[in-house]
Design a protein around this motif. Sequence first.
Motif, mmCIF file in Angstrom:
data_model
loop_
_atom_site.group_PDB
_atom_site.id
_atom_site.type_symbol
_atom_site.label_atom_id
_atom_site.label_comp_id
_atom_site.label_asym_id
_atom_site.label_seq_id
_atom_site.Cartn_x
_atom_site.Cartn_y
_atom_site.Cartn_z
ATOM 1 N N GLN A 106 -35.354 20.666 -31.392
ATOM 2 C CA GLN A 106 -34.524 21.164 -32.598
ATOM 3 C C GLN A 106 -34.296 22.524 -32.496
ATOM 4 O O GLN A 106 -35.225 23.522 -32.013
ATOM 5 C CB GLN A 106 -35.423 20.951 -33.798
ATOM 6 C CG GLN A 106 -34.912 21.430 -34.982
ATOM 7 C CD GLN A 106 -35.415 20.498 -36.168
ATOM 8 O OE1 GLN A 106 -36.328 20.015 -36.222
ATOM 9 N NE2 GLN A 106 -34.577 20.880 -37.384
ATOM 10 N N ASP A 107 -32.923 22.906 -32.502
ATOM 11 C CA ASP A 107 -32.670 24.449 -32.818
ATOM 12 C C ASP A 107 -31.994 24.519 -33.890
ATOM 13 O O ASP A 107 -30.994 23.801 -34.345
ATOM 14 C CB ASP A 107 -31.869 24.773 -31.701
ATOM 15 C CG ASP A 107 -31.505 26.301 -31.828
ATOM 16 O OD1 ASP A 107 -31.908 26.684 -32.775
ATOM 17 O OD2 ASP A 107 -31.017 26.731 -30.624
ATOM 18 N N GLY A 108 -32.587 25.118 -35.068
ATOM 19 C CA GLY A 108 -31.941 25.392 -36.511
ATOM 20 C C GLY A 108 -31.969 24.017 -36.829
ATOM 21 O O GLY A 108 -32.815 23.249 -37.109
ATOM 22 N N ASP A 109 -30.623 23.664 -37.442
ATOM 23 C CA ASP A 109 -30.304 22.324 -38.071
ATOM 24 C C ASP A 109 -29.783 21.274 -37.309
ATOM 25 O O ASP A 109 -29.429 20.065 -37.664
ATOM 26 C CB ASP A 109 -29.005 22.837 -39.249
ATOM 27 C CG ASP A 109 -29.480 23.495 -40.211
ATOM 28 O OD1 ASP A 109 -30.587 23.584 -40.504
ATOM 29 O OD2 ASP A 109 -28.647 24.213 -40.920
ATOM 30 N N ASP A 123 -25.824 26.448 -31.739
ATOM 31 C CA ASP A 123 -26.154 27.808 -32.348
ATOM 32 C C ASP A 123 -27.074 27.633 -33.147
ATOM 33 O O ASP A 123 -27.396 28.609 -34.065
ATOM 34 C CB ASP A 123 -24.906 28.732 -32.509
ATOM 35 C CG ASP A 123 -24.161 27.737 -33.769
ATOM 36 O OD1 ASP A 123 -24.783 26.783 -34.236
ATOM 37 O OD2 ASP A 123 -23.095 28.379 -34.032
ATOM 38 N N GLY A 124 -27.478 26.402 -33.486
ATOM 39 C CA GLY A 124 -28.698 26.144 -34.543
ATOM 40 C C GLY A 124 -27.767 25.446 -35.567
ATOM 41 O O GLY A 124 -28.462 25.005 -36.675
ATOM 42 N N GLN A 125 -26.518 25.671 -35.623
ATOM 43 C CA GLN A 125 -25.560 24.931 -36.612
ATOM 44 C C GLN A 125 -24.656 24.159 -36.385
ATOM 45 O O GLN A 125 -24.573 22.960 -36.991
ATOM 46 C CB GLN A 125 -24.911 26.085 -37.423
ATOM 47 C CG GLN A 125 -25.606 26.234 -38.884
ATOM 48 C CD GLN A 125 -25.411 27.840 -39.196
ATOM 49 O OE1 GLN A 125 -24.528 28.555 -38.903
ATOM 50 N NE2 GLN A 125 -26.613 28.113 -40.088
ATOM 51 N N THR A 126 -23.899 24.399 -35.071
ATOM 52 C CA THR A 126 -23.051 23.462 -34.659
ATOM 53 C C THR A 126 -23.247 23.110 -33.389
ATOM 54 O O THR A 126 -23.518 23.899 -32.404
ATOM 55 C CB THR A 126 -21.571 24.283 -34.685
ATOM 56 O OG1 THR A 126 -21.466 24.652 -35.937
ATOM 57 C CG2 THR A 126 -20.562 23.237 -34.516
ATOM 58 N N ILE A 127 -22.806 21.850 -32.839
ATOM 59 C CA ILE A 127 -23.138 21.523 -31.652
ATOM 60 C C ILE A 127 -21.704 21.289 -30.812
ATOM 61 O O ILE A 127 -20.763 20.672 -31.418
ATOM 62 C CB ILE A 127 -23.785 20.191 -31.250
ATOM 63 C CG1 ILE A 127 -25.215 20.007 -31.888
ATOM 64 C CG2 ILE A 127 -23.732 19.593 -29.816
ATOM 65 C CD1 ILE A 127 -26.119 18.832 -32.072
ATOM 66 N N THR A 128 -21.569 22.012 -29.776
ATOM 67 C CA THR A 128 -20.205 21.860 -28.868
ATOM 68 C C THR A 128 -20.599 21.411 -27.548
ATOM 69 O O THR A 128 -21.721 21.685 -27.071
ATOM 70 C CB THR A 128 -19.532 23.191 -28.968
ATOM 71 O OG1 THR A 128 -20.433 24.263 -28.198
ATOM 72 C CG2 THR A 128 -19.130 23.678 -30.074
#
Length: 372
Positions: free
Chosen positions: A168-171, A266-271
């Motif tokens: 887990q990283d952020g959300d 980035d903890g919010q969005t996965i690219t």
Amino acid sequence: MRHKRFLKYMLALALLSVGPALPACAQTDVHILDVGQGLSVLIESQGYTMLYDGGDSSHSSYVVSYLKQQGVSKLDYVVASHYDADHLNGIVGALNVFPAETLWGPDYTADSRVFDSFLKISAAKGLNKIQPAPGTEYSVGDAAIQVLAPSGSGYSDVNNYSIAIRVQDGDTSFLITGDAETDSEQEMLSSGLTLNSDVYIMGHHGSGTSNNPEFVQAVSPEYAVVSCAMGNAYGHPHQEAMTAVQSVGARLFRTDMQGNLVASTDGQTITWNTAPCNNYTPGSFMEVPADLPDQPPISETVSADRNQKASAPAGISSQPYDGYTIIVNKNSKKYHIPSCRSVRDMKESNKGYCSDAAYLNANGYQPCKNCH
Ligand SMILES: [Zn+2]
Ligand SMILES: [Zn+2]
């Protein structure tokens, strides 16, 4: 590691106190390497690394060169999910090249050369292999790693020993279960630990003996990833597993069609390094001759010879007939007794009927592992 994180934290605080908030630059990368029929995942965050499996012997040097290309000079965690060659060979290769901090591997032994090499190299490097307990948490840079399995022992199928982790990283989150099969999936389900994840690296190369619908439902991934080789001998990924991820709306990536896959968060969005292929077509058995007749012509002499039932068609019938005892999955090339669980879930169009196991064996079909 703690110390460095603390310093970084203090530095961030100092910067925050003198100016406007810095843009978030935290990043975790999860690389699913194309190692053919096998698995190898590199997790990288803030200069810290975890290598989860390393593929088979023919991909071992590729994994090493990939890691070097990524600028990896040391491995903070090395995880041998279990000791099957398609996971362990590249771990031995990587341990031969990179300094390593912590080594995880399940508590069982394998009678194989690669396992012997694994023991040898870990001893030579002074690494004490441990099996981390389910529920415990570790950190790799910004990524929190929670161990989910194995929680049992004495498994008849060693795949169930696979160390499963949730990253887990952020959300954002990733689930990796190695080759864990139904037994371990059930244990994870009843553990109460969080399974729900954005990215699910599918169990056992997308096998139908893993990725049970209840489990996939609990994970409810936005993205599913299959690591397998094109035309592999096991027919991975299997139809049942593809149906399971498709029915929860997961978009699909697969190494057999797309090569290396890299997810960055980035903890919010996965690219991703590429778009999902969303090709849910199950694997086929390339080594089975393509001209294997689905319905051989009914020949009186043959059917009479074969099973003394004049009414039973030779080979595989697409319709049930009197006295059939075997249900064949024409797609996966497995056969089952009519009451097997797999039959219940089988697509009607894949079903064939037969009463002659010898015919099936001679034509590349295999008995189901569960019902024989
Ligand atoms: Zn495997
Ligand atoms: Zn395995």
